[in-house]
Every structure is written in structure tokens, then in C-alpha cells.
Design an enzyme around this catalytic site. Structure first.
Site, mmCIF file in Angstrom:
data_model
loop_
_atom_site.group_PDB
_atom_site.id
_atom_site.type_symbol
_atom_site.label_atom_id
_atom_site.label_comp_id
_atom_site.label_asym_id
_atom_site.label_seq_id
_atom_site.Cartn_x
_atom_site.Cartn_y
_atom_site.Cartn_z
ATOM 1 C CG LEU A 162 -1.905 -1.124 1.406
ATOM 2 C CD1 LEU A 162 -2.627 -0.997 2.754
ATOM 3 C CD2 LEU A 162 -2.910 -1.139 0.273
ATOM 4 C CG ASP A 163 0.331 4.345 -2.825
ATOM 5 O OD1 ASP A 163 1.171 3.586 -3.332
ATOM 6 O OD2 ASP A 163 -0.614 4.858 -3.453
ATOM 7 C CE LYS A 164 5.257 8.994 4.793
ATOM 8 N NZ LYS A 164 6.219 10.117 4.638
ATOM 9 C CB THR A 166 -2.990 3.857 0.935
ATOM 10 O OG1 THR A 166 -3.036 4.765 -0.154
ATOM 11 C CG2 THR A 166 -4.212 2.945 0.866
ATOM 12 N NE ARG A 267 -2.470 8.531 -4.643
ATOM 13 C CZ ARG A 267 -1.208 8.753 -4.282
ATOM 14 N NH1 ARG A 267 -0.421 7.725 -3.942
ATOM 15 N NH2 ARG A 267 -0.727 9.982 -4.277
#
Length: 340
Positions: A162-164, A166, A267
């Protein structure tokens, strides 16, 4: 021309692993005597010839940090001129890359654990993998502290990310058998991943929208991803099902079901539709008070157990910042529809 390598006299009895730094990491000391091939050249160039297995930028950092001595004095300038028979000592410090895979105790929200898998509810702000700018303090470091057996599993068992900024559910393999099975399941699109997102704008695309635009690196900004034309640009196909759950005319709450796992997929797809995520300033969203990063949360995860094949399903409520935005906009979190 004289072979420069033959002019470097290294004392094998005085080199090797014989020191430690303040953190207990092994430091290698190299002691050399410079030969005619190094006479009259810059210190950093001579150093690169003496220890060619390291990058010049790393060696320059050693000079700046005082880890190189010349004739028993700290060598303070990279541009200093060296001479034949100069004595050089180099203290080879651990690189950020070499120290990245280290256990670092941290509070992790473990949703599920058995002999083969962990399910983690990742908080906003936690980077998943070590990388430039984040060589420590990552989820990987926390997992190694949580379970020492993960030292023997590639990437500490992390099979997706997961993105930082998220939050939400991630599955981690605790052994190689589980990891191989989970990687294969993700590739075969047999792992169910659903997200909640808050986006800008009034939703006018019907109750369900199938976003299928391909995604690749943005040619104008290498830090972003973008919708691309595969006939003209490199990229990969991407598919997201987007279900609208609530709308107040200015903001909407959506449930996104991933069918592929491209970088920044939700996104990018939402921004392409004119609905950038709240807080996602990279893709045109505006920040919201009390919300760190973008309003995106991996709230539902389902997969077949990699060893028993039993179907597992998990849910995690969004973090407080996400819920605060919902409350301030009157978007009901309880309006969730069952998985499609």
C-alpha cells in the site's frame, strides 16, 4: 603505462572486519599504501581506485564524514592531492542498503495470525519497503521485529503493498511456501481487495463504473503515474470497479474493487474521471483538515489460505481522519453494500 593495481600495497594482516560502529554494526578497516599510479591525483579518485567495489559518491561521503585518514590525519577534502607512498586508512561504514533489513520494534495492528500468514492493518504514514529516503522505520522493519522467521523469507513475506499514506489490510507470508502461493494467487487475480475512498465532485457515472484505462509512468513527471495509450507509451492494463456509496454534491464516498494492482491505480483512475481523492495533492486533490495523505483505505481483503485453501475474509474500519471527513460531509459509512 604502469598498472595502477600493482602499485597498491595492502597489508592483509591489517585489513578486515576489526571494528564496530556505535550501533554494533561491523565496520571494515582498509589500510593501503598508495603507489606511483596514484601520485598527483585527487583523494576521492585515489580512493575509488583503492576500493573499486563501492560507488564514488559513497566514498566521497566517507571522506566528508571523517572516515578516511591520510598519513594518520583525517582527510577533510575530496580534492586533496595524494602522493606515492601516502598511507591511507578507510573505515567502510555500513551503507543504508546494508542495514535496511533490520528488526525495529513498532506497534503493528495484527488482525490475524497463524503458522503461515499474518494480516496487518497498516496505518497511514507507514512506508512498506525500505527505499531511498526511508531506509528504516518501514513496515518491513517492524515485521522482522514481530517475527524473526521472516528474516528467511524474501522481502520479509510482503507480497503486495500500500502507498505510504494509504491505510488498511495487507497479507504477509510467514514462510516461502505461503509466499509462493500468495504471489501466484495475486497474479491470477484470486485475491479480493476492496477500498473505500472519498473523492471530490458530484458522482454522475451511475451506481457502478468500470474503469479500464491503462496506467504507466507519467512522461512529464516521473514521480507520478498516468493513464497512457499502450499503442504509444509503455504501461500496463488496469481495471477497477467503482461503486458509489454516498454523494452530497461536492464529495462522494466510493467502494473500489481492484482487478489489477498497478501503482497508484485507484488514485489515477479516480483523477482521470474528474474525481481526485480528497487529500491526494499529487493527483489534483485538495487537503482536508485532520486527514494525513489521501482518503483511501483498504477495508476488505479476501483470499484462499495458501496452505489449507480455506477462504479467509477480513474487514477493517477506516482510521479516525477518514471517518472525520465522512462525518463533516454527512457521507454515511454504514451504507456499504456487500461485496460484488
Amino acid at each position: 603505462m604502469e598498472d595502477k593495481r600493482s602499485s597498491i600495497a595492502t597489508d592483509p594482516l591489517e585489513s578486515g572486519l576489526d571494528d564496530t560502529d556505535l550501533h554494533g554494526d561491523t565496520v571494515e578497516l582498509r589500510r593501503v599504501v598508495l603507489g606511483p599510479g596514484q601520485h598527483g591525483i585527487r583523494l576521492d579518485k585515489a580512493l575509488a581506485e583503492v576500493v573499486p567495489e563501492f560507488s564514488r559518491s559513497y566514498l566521497q561521503q566517507l571522506i566528508e564524514a571523517g572516515h578516511v585518514t591520510l598519513n594518520d590525519r583525517i582527510a577533510g577534502k575530496q580534492s586533496a592531492t595524494v602522493r606515492c607512498d601516502d598511507r591511507m586508512q578507510i573505515s567502510l561504514q555500513p551503507t543504508p542498503q546494508s542495514t535496511a533489513f533490520k528488526p525495529e520494534p513498532m506497534a503493528l495492528d495484527v488482525v490475524y495470525r497463524d503458522a503461515d500468514v499474518l494480516v496487518i492493518n497498516k496505518p497511514v504514514g507507514l512506508v512498506v519497503h525500505p527505499a531511498p529516503g526511508n531506509w528504516s522505520g518501514t513496515l518491513l522493519n517492524g515485521l522482522l521485529a514481530l517475527d524473526s522467521a521472516l528474516m528467511d523469507v524474501p522481502r520479509a513475506g510482503i507480497v503486495h503493498r500500500l502507498d505510504k499514506d494509504t491505510s488498511g489490510l495487507m497479507v504477509v507470508a510467514r514462510n516461502r511456501i505461503a509466499m509462493d502461493a500468495l504471489v501466484a494467487a495475486i497474479a491470477a487475480r484470486e485475491v479480493d481487495r476492496e477500498y473505500l475512498a472519498i473523492a471530490h465532485g458530484h458522482w454522475s457515472h451511475g451506481p457502478l463504473w468500470h474503469a479500464q484505462s491503462a496506467i504507466g509512468r507519467d512522461p512529464r513527471n516521473r514521480l507520478r503515474m498516468a493513464v497512457v495509450d499502450l499503442a504509444r507509451q509503455s504501461g500496463k492494463t488496469a481495471a477497477t470497479d467503482i461503486h458509489v456509496l454516498a454523494d452530497n454534491g461536492q464529495f462522494c464516498l466510493v467502494r473500489c474493487v481492484l482487478h489489477t494492482g498497478r501503482t497508484h491505480q485507484i488514485r489515477v483512475h479516480m483523477a482521470e474521471m474528474g474525481h481526485p481523492l480528497v487529500g491526494d495533492t499529487v493527483y489534483g486533490g485538495k487537503p482536508a483538515s485532520g486527514l494525513a495523505g489521501q482518503a483511501l483505505h483498504a477495508f476488505r481483503l479476501g483470499f484462499a489460505h495458501p496452505v489449507t485453501a480455506k477462504r479467509l475474509r477480513f474487514e477493517a474500519a477506516p482510521p479516525t481522519g477518514f471517518l472525520a471527513v465522512l462525518a463533516s460531509q454527512g457521507l454515511g459509512y454504514n451504507d456499504l453494500t456487500p461485496p460484488g
